[in-house]
Design an enzyme around this catalytic site. Sequence first.
Site, PDB file in Angstrom:
ATOM      1  CB  THR A   1     -22.596-133.208 -24.180  1.00  0.00           C
ATOM      2  OG1 THR A   1     -23.094-133.545 -22.884  1.00  0.00           O
ATOM      3  CG2 THR A   1     -23.125-131.852 -24.589  1.00  0.00           C
TER       4      THR A   1
ATOM      5  N   GLY B   1     -23.247-130.891 -33.387  1.00  0.00           N
ATOM      6  CA  GLY B   1     -22.313-130.261 -34.310  1.00  0.00           C
ATOM      7  C   GLY B   1     -22.895-129.693 -35.578  1.00  0.00           C
TER       8      GLY B   1
ATOM      9  CB  CYS C   1     -29.627-136.173 -15.183  1.00  0.00           C
ATOM     10  SG  CYS C   1     -31.279-136.194 -15.792  1.00  0.00           S
TER      11      CYS C   1
ATOM     12  N   GLY D   1     -24.368-128.096 -15.523  1.00  0.00           N
ATOM     13  CA  GLY D   1     -25.037-128.797 -14.429  1.00  0.00           C
ATOM     14  C   GLY D   1     -26.517-128.477 -14.331  1.00  0.00           C
TER      15      GLY D   1
ATOM     16  CE  LYS E   1     -30.236-133.598 -25.887  1.00  0.00           C
ATOM     17  NZ  LYS E   1     -30.214-132.132 -25.811  1.00  0.00           N
TER      18      LYS E   1
HETATM   19  C1  LIG Z   1     -23.970-125.134 -22.651  1.00  0.00           C
HETATM   20  C2  LIG Z   1     -24.823-126.322 -22.958  1.00  0.00           C
HETATM   21  C3  LIG Z   1     -25.934-126.603 -22.152  1.00  0.00           C
HETATM   22  C4  LIG Z   1     -26.742-127.708 -22.421  1.00  0.00           C
HETATM   23  N1  LIG Z   1     -27.833-127.951 -21.635  1.00  0.00           N
HETATM   24  C5  LIG Z   1     -28.655-128.996 -21.923  1.00  0.00           C
HETATM   25  C6  LIG Z   1     -29.834-129.230 -21.148  1.00  0.00           C
HETATM   26  O1  LIG Z   1     -30.199-128.473 -20.238  1.00  0.00           O
HETATM   27  N2  LIG Z   1     -30.592-130.331 -21.451  1.00  0.00           N
HETATM   28  C7  LIG Z   1     -30.261-131.186 -22.486  1.00  0.00           C
HETATM   29  O2  LIG Z   1     -30.978-132.156 -22.740  1.00  0.00           O
HETATM   30  N3  LIG Z   1     -29.163-130.956 -23.257  1.00  0.00           N
HETATM   31  C8  LIG Z   1     -28.359-129.896 -22.989  1.00  0.00           C
HETATM   32  N4  LIG Z   1     -27.255-129.664 -23.781  1.00  0.00           N
HETATM   33  C9  LIG Z   1     -26.970-130.560 -24.927  1.00  0.00           C
HETATM   34  C10 LIG Z   1     -27.458-129.939 -26.245  1.00  0.00           C
HETATM   35  O3  LIG Z   1     -28.861-129.743 -26.231  1.00  0.00           O
HETATM   36  C11 LIG Z   1     -27.075-130.844 -27.449  1.00  0.00           C
HETATM   37  O4  LIG Z   1     -27.687-132.114 -27.292  1.00  0.00           O
HETATM   38  C12 LIG Z   1     -25.580-131.036 -27.588  1.00  0.00           C
HETATM   39  O5  LIG Z   1     -24.883-129.863 -27.243  1.00  0.00           O
HETATM   40  C13 LIG Z   1     -25.182-131.453 -29.021  1.00  0.00           C
HETATM   41  O6  LIG Z   1     -25.519-130.471 -29.966  1.00  0.00           O
HETATM   42  P1  LIG Z   1     -24.455-129.339 -30.474  1.00  0.00           P
HETATM   43  O7  LIG Z   1     -23.169-130.068 -30.796  1.00  0.00           O
HETATM   44  O8  LIG Z   1     -25.085-128.712 -31.674  1.00  0.00           O
HETATM   45  O9  LIG Z   1     -24.277-128.388 -29.351  1.00  0.00           O
HETATM   46  C14 LIG Z   1     -26.435-128.567 -23.526  1.00  0.00           C
HETATM   47  C15 LIG Z   1     -25.318-128.270 -24.327  1.00  0.00           C
HETATM   48  C16 LIG Z   1     -24.519-127.165 -24.064  1.00  0.00           C
HETATM   49  C17 LIG Z   1     -23.354-126.878 -24.962  1.00  0.00           C
END
Ligand SMILES: Cc1cc2nc3c(=O)[nH]c(=O)nc-3n(C[C@H](O)[C@H](O)[C@H](O)COP(=O)(O)O)c2cc1C
Length: 303
Positions: free
Chosen positions: A193, A244, A130, A72, A165
């Site tokens: 995500t 990933g 958001c 969040g 993004k």
């Molecule tokens: C715990 C967690 C917190 C995240 N916080 C943010 C955030 O503050 N802002 C944002 O744009 N994306 C946030 N993300 C998304 C990641 O930056 C990324 O886009 C997403 O996890 C996909 O990459 P990954 O599969 O390598 O984790 C967050 C992801 C995770 C797992």
Amino acid sequence: MTDMKVNLGGLELASPVVTASGTFGYGFEYLGAVDYSKIGAVTAKGICLEAWPGNPMPRHCEVPGGLVNAIGLQGTGVEHFLKYTVPWFRQQVKGVPVIANIWGRSVEEYAEVAARMGDVVDAIEMNVSCPNVKAGGHTFGQDPKVLEEVVAAVRKSTKLPLIVKLAPNVPSVVPYVRTCEDAGADALSLINTLPAMVIDIERRKPVLANRTGGLSGRGIHPAAVKLVYDAHAVSKLPILAMGGVAEAKDAIEFLLAGATAVAVGTATFSDPGTAGAVYDGIADYCARHEFSSVAELTGNLLV
Ligand SMILES: Cc1cc2nc3c(=O)[nH]c(=O)nc-3n(C[C@H](O)[C@H](O)[C@H](O)COP(=O)(O)O)c2cc1C
């Protein structure tokens, strides 16, 4: 020696591998655990105008192939970030650019956070996944008109390289990519995500206090590659790809699909050395395939 430098919409990176927002704290939490010389930039946790506590616990849950989180957007607020966090990071880690990941509840909030960044950071990444409180809680990144308004407003309030993004849960990414281009973005990042939910069947309750969250990690990688490929097909904007990445092969897929740089997120939680290993693996791939520069990989797909 492969030239590992890339240019992400005006942001010069010594390495094409950066950290993903929310998965690397504010950048200094991994001091002593990672080789920063292999990290092109650190993307900080999401920042808005005020300090924000995020969602109640529990707010993350491991699943096969990834992680579901509903943190969040917990954060310190822009003032603390600029006064303490970034200076402290710069003092500890020399020469690694900082990308500020920003969010807001309205167009005006986004613009103000971006303006307040001044030139303290090296680039801005706008998280548009958001809710817009002034538009009934609809997500900024899921309506091209609203997206245009918010990107244009941030564009006016900063001269820094501007990375948008994008939200992955849209029928087609194409209108959103074009909107970002028209509104003055310098680069895109994708993917955030994917909406997800986990249920505890014995308690018959959602596992996360927030009920739903976002899925990240290896399971989302092929979906992310497709979105990067689709975005690159219609736009010249450089792309920062994420979703990933756990080994070099994943990052190289992104580069061949059209990305200029890649971010490592969830994989850092199980192995903080992932970004460094991905960097080494890309350099090794370039040497084996006789690419003198990593930039030659971008979109270099034989189809
Ligand atoms: C715990 C967690 C917190 C995240 N916080 C943010 C955030 O503050 N802002 C944002 O744009 N994306 C946030 N993300 C998304 C990641 O930056 C990324 O886009 C997403 O996890 C996909 O990459 P990954 O599969 O390598 O984790 C967050 C992801 C995770 C797992």
